[in-house]
Design a protein around this motif. Structure first.
Motif, PDB file in Angstrom:
ATOM      1  N   LEU A   2     -20.158  35.455  -4.054  1.00  0.00           N
ATOM      2  CA  LEU A   2     -19.282  34.346  -4.428  1.00  0.00           C
ATOM      3  C   LEU A   2     -19.804  33.658  -5.682  1.00  0.00           C
ATOM      4  CD1 LEU A   2     -18.651  32.869  -0.887  1.00  0.00           C
ATOM      5  CD2 LEU A   2     -16.891  33.750  -2.435  1.00  0.00           C
ATOM      6  N   PHE A   3     -18.886  33.241  -6.549  1.00  0.00           N
ATOM      7  CA  PHE A   3     -19.229  32.544  -7.778  1.00  0.00           C
ATOM      8  C   PHE A   3     -18.692  31.123  -7.791  1.00  0.00           C
ATOM      9  CE2 PHE A   3     -19.941  36.885  -8.829  1.00  0.00           C
ATOM     10  CZ  PHE A   3     -20.982  36.865  -9.740  1.00  0.00           C
ATOM     11  N   VAL A   4     -18.219  30.651  -6.651  1.00  0.00           N
ATOM     12  CA  VAL A   4     -17.696  29.292  -6.522  1.00  0.00           C
ATOM     13  C   VAL A   4     -18.265  28.670  -5.248  1.00  0.00           C
ATOM     14  CG1 VAL A   4     -15.552  29.745  -7.782  1.00  0.00           C
ATOM     15  CG2 VAL A   4     -15.633  30.112  -5.316  1.00  0.00           C
ATOM     16  N   LYS A   5     -18.241  27.359  -5.207  1.00  0.00           N
ATOM     17  CA  LYS A   5     -18.732  26.637  -4.041  1.00  0.00           C
ATOM     18  C   LYS A   5     -17.674  26.712  -2.943  1.00  0.00           C
ATOM     19  CE  LYS A   5     -20.712  22.227  -2.705  1.00  0.00           C
ATOM     20  NZ  LYS A   5     -20.983  20.844  -3.098  1.00  0.00           N
ATOM     21  N   THR A   6     -18.091  27.131  -1.754  1.00  0.00           N
ATOM     22  CA  THR A   6     -17.169  27.291  -0.632  1.00  0.00           C
ATOM     23  C   THR A   6     -17.781  26.734   0.645  1.00  0.00           C
ATOM     24  OG1 THR A   6     -18.077  29.465  -0.094  1.00  0.00           O
ATOM     25  CG2 THR A   6     -16.172  29.415  -1.586  1.00  0.00           C
ATOM     26  N   LYS A   7     -16.948  26.677   1.671  1.00  0.00           N
ATOM     27  CA  LYS A   7     -17.412  26.311   3.010  1.00  0.00           C
ATOM     28  C   LYS A   7     -16.601  27.132   3.998  1.00  0.00           C
ATOM     29  CE  LYS A   7     -14.255  22.390   3.150  1.00  0.00           C
ATOM     30  NZ  LYS A   7     -14.111  20.953   3.234  1.00  0.00           N
ATOM     31  N   ILE A   8     -17.139  27.318   5.182  1.00  0.00           N
ATOM     32  CA  ILE A   8     -16.378  27.999   6.230  1.00  0.00           C
ATOM     33  C   ILE A   8     -15.921  26.957   7.240  1.00  0.00           C
ATOM     34  CG2 ILE A   8     -17.467  30.242   5.929  1.00  0.00           C
ATOM     35  CD1 ILE A   8     -19.206  29.643   8.364  1.00  0.00           C
ATOM     36  N   PRO A  10     -12.619  26.306  10.676  1.00  0.00           N
ATOM     37  CA  PRO A  10     -11.565  26.871  11.518  1.00  0.00           C
ATOM     38  C   PRO A  10     -10.381  27.333  10.670  1.00  0.00           C
ATOM     39  CG  PRO A  10     -12.300  24.742  12.364  1.00  0.00           C
ATOM     40  CD  PRO A  10     -12.917  24.922  11.007  1.00  0.00           C
ATOM     41  N   SER A  11      -9.815  28.463  11.037  1.00  0.00           N
ATOM     42  CA  SER A  11      -8.688  29.033  10.307  1.00  0.00           C
ATOM     43  C   SER A  11      -7.535  29.312  11.252  1.00  0.00           C
ATOM     44  CB  SER A  11      -9.117  30.335   9.632  1.00  0.00           C
ATOM     45  OG  SER A  11      -8.006  31.036   9.139  1.00  0.00           O
ATOM     46  N   LYS A  12      -6.325  29.009  10.796  1.00  0.00           N
ATOM     47  CA  LYS A  12      -5.128  29.320  11.586  1.00  0.00           C
ATOM     48  C   LYS A  12      -4.820  30.804  11.536  1.00  0.00           C
ATOM     49  CE  LYS A  12      -3.059  24.799  10.789  1.00  0.00           C
ATOM     50  NZ  LYS A  12      -1.988  24.055  10.138  1.00  0.00           N
ATOM     51  N   ILE A  13      -5.320  31.497  10.514  1.00  0.00           N
ATOM     52  CA  ILE A  13      -5.062  32.931  10.356  1.00  0.00           C
ATOM     53  C   ILE A  13      -5.928  33.731  11.311  1.00  0.00           C
ATOM     54  CG2 ILE A  13      -5.176  34.888   8.768  1.00  0.00           C
ATOM     55  CD1 ILE A  13      -4.588  32.900   6.496  1.00  0.00           C
ATOM     56  N   GLN A  14      -7.215  33.403  11.313  1.00  0.00           N
ATOM     57  CA  GLN A  14      -8.164  34.125  12.155  1.00  0.00           C
ATOM     58  C   GLN A  14      -9.333  33.186  12.382  1.00  0.00           C
ATOM     59  OE1 GLN A  14      -9.250  37.889  10.513  1.00  0.00           O
ATOM     60  NE2 GLN A  14     -10.457  38.493  12.258  1.00  0.00           N
ATOM     61  N   GLY A  15      -9.810  33.028  13.564  1.00  0.00           N
ATOM     62  CA  GLY A  15     -10.866  32.116  13.996  1.00  0.00           C
ATOM     63  C   GLY A  15     -11.624  31.315  12.950  1.00  0.00           C
ATOM     64  N   ILE A  16     -12.254  31.992  11.996  1.00  0.00           N
ATOM     65  CA  ILE A  16     -13.044  31.330  10.960  1.00  0.00           C
ATOM     66  C   ILE A  16     -12.515  31.775   9.603  1.00  0.00           C
ATOM     67  CG2 ILE A  16     -15.352  31.106   9.955  1.00  0.00           C
ATOM     68  CD1 ILE A  16     -16.497  31.758  12.716  1.00  0.00           C
ATOM     69  N   GLY A  17     -12.459  30.844   8.660  1.00  0.00           N
ATOM     70  CA  GLY A  17     -11.984  31.189   7.322  1.00  0.00           C
ATOM     71  C   GLY A  17     -12.864  30.598   6.248  1.00  0.00           C
ATOM     72  N   LEU A  18     -12.662  31.055   5.040  1.00  0.00           N
ATOM     73  CA  LEU A  18     -13.403  30.596   3.876  1.00  0.00           C
ATOM     74  C   LEU A  18     -12.511  29.661   3.065  1.00  0.00           C
ATOM     75  CD1 LEU A  18     -16.058  31.030   2.246  1.00  0.00           C
ATOM     76  CD2 LEU A  18     -14.816  32.774   0.962  1.00  0.00           C
ATOM     77  N   PHE A  19     -13.050  28.509   2.682  1.00  0.00           N
ATOM     78  CA  PHE A  19     -12.275  27.498   1.971  1.00  0.00           C
ATOM     79  C   PHE A  19     -13.037  27.034   0.731  1.00  0.00           C
ATOM     80  CE2 PHE A  19     -11.229  27.414   6.422  1.00  0.00           C
ATOM     81  CZ  PHE A  19      -9.852  27.427   6.416  1.00  0.00           C
ATOM     82  N   ALA A  20     -12.304  26.732  -0.326  1.00  0.00           N
ATOM     83  CA  ALA A  20     -12.916  26.209  -1.546  1.00  0.00           C
ATOM     84  C   ALA A  20     -13.530  24.844  -1.259  1.00  0.00           C
ATOM     85  CB  ALA A  20     -11.870  26.087  -2.642  1.00  0.00           C
ATOM     86  N   ASP A  21     -14.690  24.602  -1.840  1.00  0.00           N
ATOM     87  CA  ASP A  21     -15.351  23.309  -1.718  1.00  0.00           C
ATOM     88  C   ASP A  21     -15.532  22.686  -3.101  1.00  0.00           C
ATOM     89  OD1 ASP A  21     -16.412  21.257  -0.201  1.00  0.00           O
ATOM     90  OD2 ASP A  21     -18.450  22.057  -0.261  1.00  0.00           O
ATOM     91  N   GLU A  22     -14.670  23.108  -4.026  1.00  0.00           N
ATOM     92  CA  GLU A  22     -14.609  22.575  -5.383  1.00  0.00           C
ATOM     93  C   GLU A  22     -13.253  22.956  -5.958  1.00  0.00           C
ATOM     94  OE1 GLU A  22     -16.490  24.881  -8.723  1.00  0.00           O
ATOM     95  OE2 GLU A  22     -17.517  25.889  -7.063  1.00  0.00           O
ATOM     96  N   PHE A  23     -12.838  22.291  -7.009  1.00  0.00           N
ATOM     97  CA  PHE A  23     -11.610  22.686  -7.689  1.00  0.00           C
ATOM     98  C   PHE A  23     -11.866  24.016  -8.380  1.00  0.00           C
ATOM     99  CE2 PHE A  23      -9.107  23.030 -11.565  1.00  0.00           C
ATOM    100  CZ  PHE A  23      -7.822  22.963 -11.027  1.00  0.00           C
ATOM    101  N   ILE A  24     -10.952  24.962  -8.206  1.00  0.00           N
ATOM    102  CA  ILE A  24     -11.096  26.279  -8.825  1.00  0.00           C
ATOM    103  C   ILE A  24      -9.871  26.525  -9.697  1.00  0.00           C
ATOM    104  CG2 ILE A  24     -11.378  28.750  -8.440  1.00  0.00           C
ATOM    105  CD1 ILE A  24     -12.540  28.010  -5.666  1.00  0.00           C
ATOM    106  N   GLN A  25     -10.095  26.654 -10.971  1.00  0.00           N
ATOM    107  CA  GLN A  25      -9.009  26.862 -11.931  1.00  0.00           C
ATOM    108  C   GLN A  25      -8.441  28.275 -11.809  1.00  0.00           C
ATOM    109  OE1 GLN A  25     -10.128  25.750 -15.893  1.00  0.00           O
ATOM    110  NE2 GLN A  25      -8.169  26.346 -16.769  1.00  0.00           N
ATOM    111  N   LYS A  26      -7.127  28.399 -11.977  1.00  0.00           N
ATOM    112  CA  LYS A  26      -6.461  29.698 -11.955  1.00  0.00           C
ATOM    113  C   LYS A  26      -7.172  30.664 -12.908  1.00  0.00           C
ATOM    114  CE  LYS A  26      -2.019  31.936 -12.760  1.00  0.00           C
ATOM    115  NZ  LYS A  26      -0.607  31.755 -13.080  1.00  0.00           N
ATOM    116  N   GLY A  27      -7.421  31.874 -12.423  1.00  0.00           N
ATOM    117  CA  GLY A  27      -8.053  32.902 -13.232  1.00  0.00           C
ATOM    118  C   GLY A  27      -9.573  32.924 -13.166  1.00  0.00           C
TER     119      GLY A  27
END
Length: 104
Positions: A2-8, A10-27
């Protein structure tokens, strides 16, 4: 890797999910396979693991059909979920490598 700050979390798609923990610009580069950090193994190579390790490996890896190998992300990228409207898409970088970039 990963090259961006993230956190894990609960996910509605599947038990655990990955989420952005910073603004990430398109591209922006989000993830790229990093040899020595991430693993790319054939089914035969993964088959040499003890049963419990093999189960973990297959649970958190994905089959790259282009390579014919399983890719295991060593960081929280293994918690990417797949969506009909993804936030991250595949792209090719300037070196010709497949990467994941922010879709929006």
């Amino acid at each position: 890797m990963l090259f961006v700050k993230t956190k894990i979390g609960p996910s509605k798609i599947q038990g655990i999910g990955l989420f952005a923990d910073e603004f990430i610009q398109k591209g922006k580069l989000v993830w790229k396979f990093m040899p020595g950090f991430d693993l790319s193994l054939s089914e035969a190579e993964a088959g040499r693991f003890p049963a419990i390790a093999r189960e973990f490996f297959y649970k958190y890896s994905y089959l790259d059909e282009t390579l014919g190998k399983y890719v295991f992300c060593s960081d929280d990228a293994r918690f990417f979920n797949h969506s009909e409207t993804p936030n991250v898409i595949n792209a090719i970088d300037s070196k010709g490598d497949e990467v994941n970039v922010a879709a929006r």
